[in-house]
Write a protein that holds these residues in place. Structure first.
Motif, PDB file in Angstrom:
ATOM      1  N   ASN A  13       0.823  -1.206   0.000  1.00  0.00           N
ATOM      2  CA  ASN A  13       0.000   0.000   0.000  1.00  0.00           C
ATOM      3  C   ASN A  13       0.858   1.258   0.000  1.00  0.00           C
ATOM      4  OD1 ASN A  13      -2.532   1.491   0.274  1.00  0.00           O
ATOM      5  ND2 ASN A  13      -1.869   1.891   2.374  1.00  0.00           N
ATOM      6  N   ILE A  14       1.981   1.228   0.697  1.00  0.00           N
ATOM      7  CA  ILE A  14       2.887   2.376   0.702  1.00  0.00           C
ATOM      8  C   ILE A  14       3.459   2.608  -0.693  1.00  0.00           C
ATOM      9  CG2 ILE A  14       5.141   3.195   1.513  1.00  0.00           C
ATOM     10  CD1 ILE A  14       2.928   3.643   3.523  1.00  0.00           C
ATOM     11  N   VAL A  15       3.817   1.531  -1.395  1.00  0.00           N
ATOM     12  CA  VAL A  15       4.364   1.674  -2.747  1.00  0.00           C
ATOM     13  C   VAL A  15       3.348   2.360  -3.660  1.00  0.00           C
ATOM     14  CG1 VAL A  15       5.220   0.461  -4.791  1.00  0.00           C
ATOM     15  CG2 VAL A  15       5.897  -0.313  -2.520  1.00  0.00           C
ATOM     16  N   GLN A  16       2.089   1.888  -3.631  1.00  0.00           N
ATOM     17  CA  GLN A  16       1.087   2.507  -4.508  1.00  0.00           C
ATOM     18  C   GLN A  16       0.792   3.939  -4.078  1.00  0.00           C
ATOM     19  OE1 GLN A  16      -2.338   3.411  -4.369  1.00  0.00           O
ATOM     20  NE2 GLN A  16      -2.635   3.079  -2.172  1.00  0.00           N
ATOM     21  N   THR A  17       0.923   4.238  -2.791  1.00  0.00           N
ATOM     22  CA  THR A  17       0.705   5.606  -2.325  1.00  0.00           C
ATOM     23  C   THR A  17       1.783   6.539  -2.855  1.00  0.00           C
ATOM     24  OG1 THR A  17      -0.394   4.831  -0.300  1.00  0.00           O
ATOM     25  CG2 THR A  17       0.476   7.075  -0.288  1.00  0.00           C
ATOM     26  N   VAL A  18       3.051   6.106  -2.769  1.00  0.00           N
ATOM     27  CA  VAL A  18       4.152   6.914  -3.312  1.00  0.00           C
ATOM     28  C   VAL A  18       3.957   7.125  -4.806  1.00  0.00           C
ATOM     29  CG1 VAL A  18       6.633   7.012  -3.741  1.00  0.00           C
ATOM     30  CG2 VAL A  18       5.795   6.153  -1.551  1.00  0.00           C
ATOM     31  N   ALA A  19       3.690   6.030  -5.525  1.00  0.00           N
ATOM     32  CA  ALA A  19       3.628   6.086  -6.989  1.00  0.00           C
ATOM     33  C   ALA A  19       2.376   6.781  -7.497  1.00  0.00           C
ATOM     34  CB  ALA A  19       3.711   4.682  -7.568  1.00  0.00           C
ATOM     35  N   SER A  20       1.348   6.882  -6.667  1.00  0.00           N
ATOM     36  CA  SER A  20       0.127   7.547  -7.127  1.00  0.00           C
ATOM     37  C   SER A  20       0.380   9.012  -7.464  1.00  0.00           C
ATOM     38  CB  SER A  20      -0.969   7.437  -6.063  1.00  0.00           C
ATOM     39  OG  SER A  20      -0.628   8.195  -4.913  1.00  0.00           O
ATOM     40  N   ALA A  21       1.437   9.585  -6.876  1.00  0.00           N
ATOM     41  CA  ALA A  21       1.763  10.983  -7.182  1.00  0.00           C
ATOM     42  C   ALA A  21       2.068  11.175  -8.656  1.00  0.00           C
ATOM     43  CB  ALA A  21       2.957  11.429  -6.341  1.00  0.00           C
ATOM     44  N   ALA A  22       2.552  10.119  -9.323  1.00  0.00           N
ATOM     45  CA  ALA A  22       2.911  10.241 -10.739  1.00  0.00           C
ATOM     46  C   ALA A  22       1.706  10.508 -11.612  1.00  0.00           C
ATOM     47  CB  ALA A  22       3.613   8.962 -11.205  1.00  0.00           C
ATOM     48  N   GLY A  23       0.563   9.964 -11.238  1.00  0.00           N
ATOM     49  CA  GLY A  23      -0.624  10.132 -12.056  1.00  0.00           C
ATOM     50  C   GLY A  23      -1.316  11.459 -11.840  1.00  0.00           C
ATOM     51  N   THR A  24      -0.957  12.150 -10.752  1.00  0.00           N
ATOM     52  CA  THR A  24      -1.669  13.371 -10.408  1.00  0.00           C
ATOM     53  C   THR A  24      -0.785  14.607 -10.477  1.00  0.00           C
ATOM     54  OG1 THR A  24      -1.238  12.843  -8.097  1.00  0.00           O
ATOM     55  CG2 THR A  24      -3.366  12.223  -8.964  1.00  0.00           C
ATOM     56  N   LEU A  25       0.409  14.537  -9.925  1.00  0.00           N
ATOM     57  CA  LEU A  25       1.286  15.708  -9.943  1.00  0.00           C
ATOM     58  C   LEU A  25       1.660  16.093 -11.373  1.00  0.00           C
ATOM     59  CD1 LEU A  25       2.520  17.615  -7.862  1.00  0.00           C
ATOM     60  CD2 LEU A  25       4.637  16.302  -8.015  1.00  0.00           C
ATOM     61  N   ALA A  26       1.697  15.093 -12.269  1.00  0.00           N
ATOM     62  CA  ALA A  26       1.999  15.391 -13.670  1.00  0.00           C
ATOM     63  C   ALA A  26       0.964  16.319 -14.285  1.00  0.00           C
ATOM     64  CB  ALA A  26       2.076  14.095 -14.481  1.00  0.00           C
ATOM     65  N   ALA A  27      -0.210  16.436 -13.667  1.00  0.00           N
ATOM     66  CA  ALA A  27      -1.244  17.337 -14.186  1.00  0.00           C
ATOM     67  C   ALA A  27      -0.832  18.797 -14.081  1.00  0.00           C
ATOM     68  CB  ALA A  27      -2.560  17.102 -13.441  1.00  0.00           C
ATOM     69  N   ILE A  28       0.306  19.101 -13.425  1.00  0.00           N
ATOM     70  CA  ILE A  28       0.813  20.466 -13.395  1.00  0.00           C
ATOM     71  C   ILE A  28       1.099  20.963 -14.806  1.00  0.00           C
ATOM     72  CG2 ILE A  28       3.270  19.912 -13.214  1.00  0.00           C
ATOM     73  CD1 ILE A  28       1.421  22.610 -11.177  1.00  0.00           C
ATOM     74  N   ILE A  29       1.267  20.021 -15.747  1.00  0.00           N
ATOM     75  CA  ILE A  29       1.504  20.394 -17.146  1.00  0.00           C
ATOM     76  C   ILE A  29       0.282  21.059 -17.762  1.00  0.00           C
ATOM     77  CG2 ILE A  29       3.197  18.576 -17.511  1.00  0.00           C
ATOM     78  CD1 ILE A  29       0.892  17.013 -18.911  1.00  0.00           C
ATOM     79  N   PHE A  30      -0.859  21.011 -17.078  1.00  0.00           N
ATOM     80  CA  PHE A  30      -2.038  21.701 -17.577  1.00  0.00           C
ATOM     81  C   PHE A  30      -1.942  23.212 -17.346  1.00  0.00           C
ATOM     82  CE2 PHE A  30      -4.854  17.702 -16.801  1.00  0.00           C
ATOM     83  CZ  PHE A  30      -4.207  17.066 -17.851  1.00  0.00           C
ATOM     84  N   VAL A  31      -0.909  23.658 -16.605  1.00  0.00           N
ATOM     85  CA  VAL A  31      -0.751  25.081 -16.308  1.00  0.00           C
ATOM     86  C   VAL A  31       0.625  25.612 -16.732  1.00  0.00           C
ATOM     87  CG1 VAL A  31      -0.759  26.846 -14.497  1.00  0.00           C
ATOM     88  CG2 VAL A  31      -2.359  24.942 -14.366  1.00  0.00           C
ATOM     89  N   LEU A  32       1.703  25.015 -16.222  1.00  0.00           N
ATOM     90  CA  LEU A  32       3.035  25.606 -16.381  1.00  0.00           C
ATOM     91  C   LEU A  32       3.475  25.816 -17.824  1.00  0.00           C
ATOM     92  CD1 LEU A  32       5.211  24.136 -13.482  1.00  0.00           C
ATOM     93  CD2 LEU A  32       4.083  26.350 -13.660  1.00  0.00           C
ATOM     94  N   PRO A  33       3.178  24.906 -18.782  1.00  0.00           N
ATOM     95  CA  PRO A  33       3.575  25.209 -20.170  1.00  0.00           C
ATOM     96  C   PRO A  33       2.961  26.495 -20.706  1.00  0.00           C
ATOM     97  CG  PRO A  33       3.092  22.887 -19.951  1.00  0.00           C
ATOM     98  CD  PRO A  33       2.653  23.539 -18.664  1.00  0.00           C
ATOM     99  N   GLY A  34       1.907  26.984 -20.057  1.00  0.00           N
ATOM    100  CA  GLY A  34       1.324  28.257 -20.459  1.00  0.00           C
ATOM    101  C   GLY A  34       2.331  29.393 -20.369  1.00  0.00           C
ATOM    102  N   LEU A  35       3.309  29.298 -19.467  1.00  0.00           N
ATOM    103  CA  LEU A  35       4.330  30.336 -19.345  1.00  0.00           C
ATOM    104  C   LEU A  35       5.229  30.388 -20.574  1.00  0.00           C
ATOM    105  CD1 LEU A  35       5.134  29.759 -15.584  1.00  0.00           C
ATOM    106  CD2 LEU A  35       4.288  31.899 -16.559  1.00  0.00           C
ATOM    107  N   VAL A  36       5.410  29.243 -21.225  1.00  0.00           N
ATOM    108  CA  VAL A  36       6.162  29.209 -22.484  1.00  0.00           C
ATOM    109  C   VAL A  36       5.266  29.669 -23.631  1.00  0.00           C
ATOM    110  CG1 VAL A  36       7.355  27.687 -24.130  1.00  0.00           C
ATOM    111  CG2 VAL A  36       7.723  27.407 -21.670  1.00  0.00           C
ATOM    112  N   ILE A  37       4.011  29.233 -23.597  1.00  0.00           N
ATOM    113  CA  ILE A  37       3.074  29.591 -24.673  1.00  0.00           C
ATOM    114  C   ILE A  37       2.889  31.104 -24.763  1.00  0.00           C
ATOM    115  CG2 ILE A  37       0.655  29.411 -25.411  1.00  0.00           C
ATOM    116  CD1 ILE A  37       0.682  26.539 -24.310  1.00  0.00           C
ATOM    117  N   VAL A  38       2.828  31.808 -23.602  1.00  0.00           N
ATOM    118  CA  VAL A  38       2.659  33.270 -23.634  1.00  0.00           C
ATOM    119  C   VAL A  38       3.979  33.994 -23.824  1.00  0.00           C
ATOM    120  CG1 VAL A  38       0.604  33.133 -22.177  1.00  0.00           C
ATOM    121  CG2 VAL A  38       2.830  33.566 -21.108  1.00  0.00           C
ATOM    122  N   GLY A  39       5.084  33.241 -23.891  1.00  0.00           N
ATOM    123  CA  GLY A  39       6.379  33.840 -24.184  1.00  0.00           C
ATOM    124  C   GLY A  39       7.146  34.369 -22.993  1.00  0.00           C
ATOM    125  N   TRP A  40       6.667  34.095 -21.755  1.00  0.00           N
ATOM    126  CA  TRP A  40       7.389  34.591 -20.571  1.00  0.00           C
ATOM    127  C   TRP A  40       8.617  33.741 -20.273  1.00  0.00           C
ATOM    128  CZ3 TRP A  40       7.017  39.084 -18.193  1.00  0.00           C
ATOM    129  CH2 TRP A  40       7.646  39.242 -16.951  1.00  0.00           C
TER     130      TRP A  40
END
Length: 655
Positions: A68-95
């Protein structure tokens, strides 16, 4: 830190953290690529649990709690990667032109850690004292329980393992076949009705079908109501006003992207605030209980039950304060020497309040949505839309509307950066409560899971910046000046960046969001009337999800909920209804497991090959046959799997 729990069994061990960390690094990289390419990420908890059981089985001292600890640690991979829904916007707007490692890692990691801390008092409100189904948390728990009990020779668990295995193989096989394009992975038909355009589409996804079985009929019917509102009313009305120069599909999908999703975000926003107001009492009670539990630890001889031990609230408070202090330093680094430097003190102070208040509210909302329909189906991008609007309003309140182009560009970039931090809170709280539900079902120690997810956040945050830089260099993002034909679409990041530009540039039409807010208020009233009449409830938040999410992602959940409803009615007439229902849960779990595991493998092949469809055997000319054959095969296979489960239950129970 004692790695074993009070049962004397290993739980938060170094090998579990290392194994979970390795899985997190690989899965996060794959999720970043897929999310930027097609706007979707895959859930990692269940694949991680299966991999963990296979690896840790080599160690005699391993057990369900360590898995259960292993799946808890690894579950971050499926969710934290969603930060890509925001941060690439800084490149898209040219900042930004690339992703500064420490700035990107720290903003992502600190947001994620705050998400873990905020979810500590939420556990009692939304997991312990709630009847939310948590479909993916339940599925992960069933995988762990069946694996552990089958190892001990339990007959019922052996049957359960067989149910998971057969359904997982079928689910993975169909997903693999769909990637060859011999059958489609989504059946869609678009058409005109007079001057209007609309359509019907359904992903042929056994994982989503299984989620529908688990969430239940109330959520399923609410999502169906959302589909009817979006595609049966709004899309036809809005497309009727457009010139019919393009295909029905092009017109309908265009209106969905530009109007309906904003309407749905408005419904989600008001429904989420309403939901938050209703769960505020339990949240406060949960916070009080956490404080009382923390105080009780200091009383000599007092022992809390293992499953009630969260991180001490004092530690939570210290981590939150330290994280906010580090975020203040990041914000200063982001604006130092730029057009906003003169407003630094007021702007950073307002942003810290924004992060704290919006973070707490969003953690509650996303945690509730994860409990309602699962973490991987929760529309965190919709929360991102509301978050960037709130950030833009905060900036306008502090600085005002700017006519200076340089200052306006800096404000847009700052809004995206601040939203990215809040988004990290949203994604991790969305995931952590799902993990804690799994832990509750298997009898794990909450504080050990909370510590484990902090490690998962650190692993994920460490790998995201270099992967983003690699993909930006190799492909670039659509909408960036000079981007080529192979640029990654980054659809959510482009949308949120456009929202920031529109809000702070003064040229955004907010009418659809406002209409959605009004509709959400009406839906809340209707649900209240249904409740007082003793009828089937239609949760407004689930209706909002049905409007906001593509029909291809929601219709299979609806169909799965109907299948689950009729299966459970049959199970209740059996001599052992609890066993029959459990076998249905395991069947649905297998559907989720198979597609999830193969989805991980497929993501790796896509990343390694650089091709969007590496398994394709035929071209677009085979589309009609693939559509008909895929739909027949999918529903035929689902019917066979249900029949197999019914037969297995009937043979195992005396009449």
């Amino acid at each position: 830190m004692n790695p074993s729990n009070e049962r004397g069994l290993p739980e938060l061990t170094l090998r579990a953290i290392i194994l979970g960390g390795l899985i997190t690094l690989a899965f996060t990289a794959a999720n970043v690529y897929l999310g930027l390419k097609v706007g979707l990420t895959f859930a990692t908890s269940i694949p991680a649990a299966v991999i963990s059981m296979a690896v840790l089985r080599l160690f005699k001292s391993s057990n369900i709690f360590e898995n259960n600890i292993v799946q808890t640690v690894a579950s971050a991979a499926g969710t934290l990667a969603a930060i890509i829904f925001v941060l690439p916007g800084l490149v898209i707007v040219g900042w930004w032109h690339d992703f500064p490692y420490w700035l990107t890692m720290a903003s992502t990691g600190l947001g994620g850690i705050l998400g873990v801390m905020f979810s500590v008092p939420l556990r009692r409100a939304l997991v312990v004292n709630s009847d939310l189904p948590y479909p993916e948390g339940l599925a992960a728990a069933e995988v762990l329980l069946v694996g552990a009990h089958s190892r001990d020779g339990n007959e019922e668990s052996r049957q359960g393992l067989a149910a998971i295995t057969v359904n997982a193989i079928a689910s993975a096989a169909f997903f693999a076949l769909s990637q060859t394009r011999l059958v489609v992975d989504e059946a869609a038909v678009y058409f005109r009705v007079g001057a209007s355009s609309t359509g019907v589409s359904s992903s042929l996804s056994m994982a989503l079908f299984g989620v529908g079985h688990l969430v239940g009929i109330s959520v399923g019917m609410a999502m169906f109501a959302g589909i009817l509102i979006a595609w049966g009313i709004l899309v036809p009305i809005l497309t009727a006003a457009l010139p019919a120069v393009d295909s029905a599909q092009h017109v309908a999908l265009g209106v969905f992207r530009t109007d309906i999703r904003f309407f749905g975000a408005g419904v989600i926003g008001v429904a989420a605030v309403w939901t938050f107001s209703r769960i505020l009492g339990p949240i406060v009670a949960g916070l009080r209980a956490a404080i009382a539990a923390s105080a009780a630890r200091g009383v000599h001889g007092h022992q809390l039950p293992l499953v009630e031990r969260d991180l001490p609230i004092k530690i939570v408070g210290v981590v939150v304060v330290a994280s906010l202090a580090l975020i203040a330093m990041l914000l200063w680094q982001f604006i130092a020497g730029g057009p906003l430097a003169g407003h630094a003190l007021a702007l950073i102070s307002a942003t810290l309040v924004f992060v704290l208040v919006a973070g707490l509210v969003i953690a509650s909302i996303t945690g509730y949505m994860a409990g309602l329909i699962g973490a991987s189906n929760s529309p965190v991008s919709g929360v991102g839309i509301l978050g960037v609007i709130a950030a833009a309003l905060m900036l306008t309140a502090v600085i005002g509307h700017s006519t200076d182009p340089d200052q306006s560009s800096a404000m847009i970039a700052y809004a995206l950066f601040a939203t990215g931090i809040v988004f990290g809170i949203a994604t991790i709280s969305n995931d952590n409560l799902q993990d804690l539900k799994t832990g509750q079902l298997v009898g794990a120690t909450p504080w050990r899971q909370q510590v484990a997810l902090v490690f998962g956040v650190i692993f994920g945050a460490a790998i995201i910046p270099p992967v983003l830089d690699l993909l930006n260099t190799a492909y670039g993002f659509s909408g960036t000046p000079g981007s080529g034909p192979d640029a990654l679409a980054a659809p959510q990041a482009a949308l949120i960046a456009a929202l920031a530009q529109g809000m702070l540039g003064g040229h955004l039409n907010l009418k659809m969001i406002e209409y959605g807010v009004l509709a959400g208020a009406l839906l809340i009233a209707v649900d209240g009337l249904l409740g007082r009449a003793g009828r089937l409830r239609l949760p407004p938040l689930a209706i909002g999800l049905g409007i906001y999410l593509p029909m291809g992602a929601t219709l299979p959940v609806v169909i799965g909920s109907l299948a689950g409803y009729y299966y459970d009615r049959w199970a209740d007439r059996e001599p052992e209804p609890a066993f029959a229902r459990r076998m249905g849960v395991l069947m649905a779990t297998g559907m989720i497991v198979g597609e999830s595991l193969f989805g991980v493998l497929y993501a790796g092949v896509v990343v390694a090959s650089g091709k969007s469809a590496p398994f394709a055997l035929v071209g677009d000319g085979f589309a009609t046959a693939a559509l008909i054959g895929g739909a027949i095969l999918f529903f035929g296979l689902v019917a066979l799997l249900y029949r197999r489960t019914v037969t297995a239950v009937s043979r195992s129970t005396p009449k």
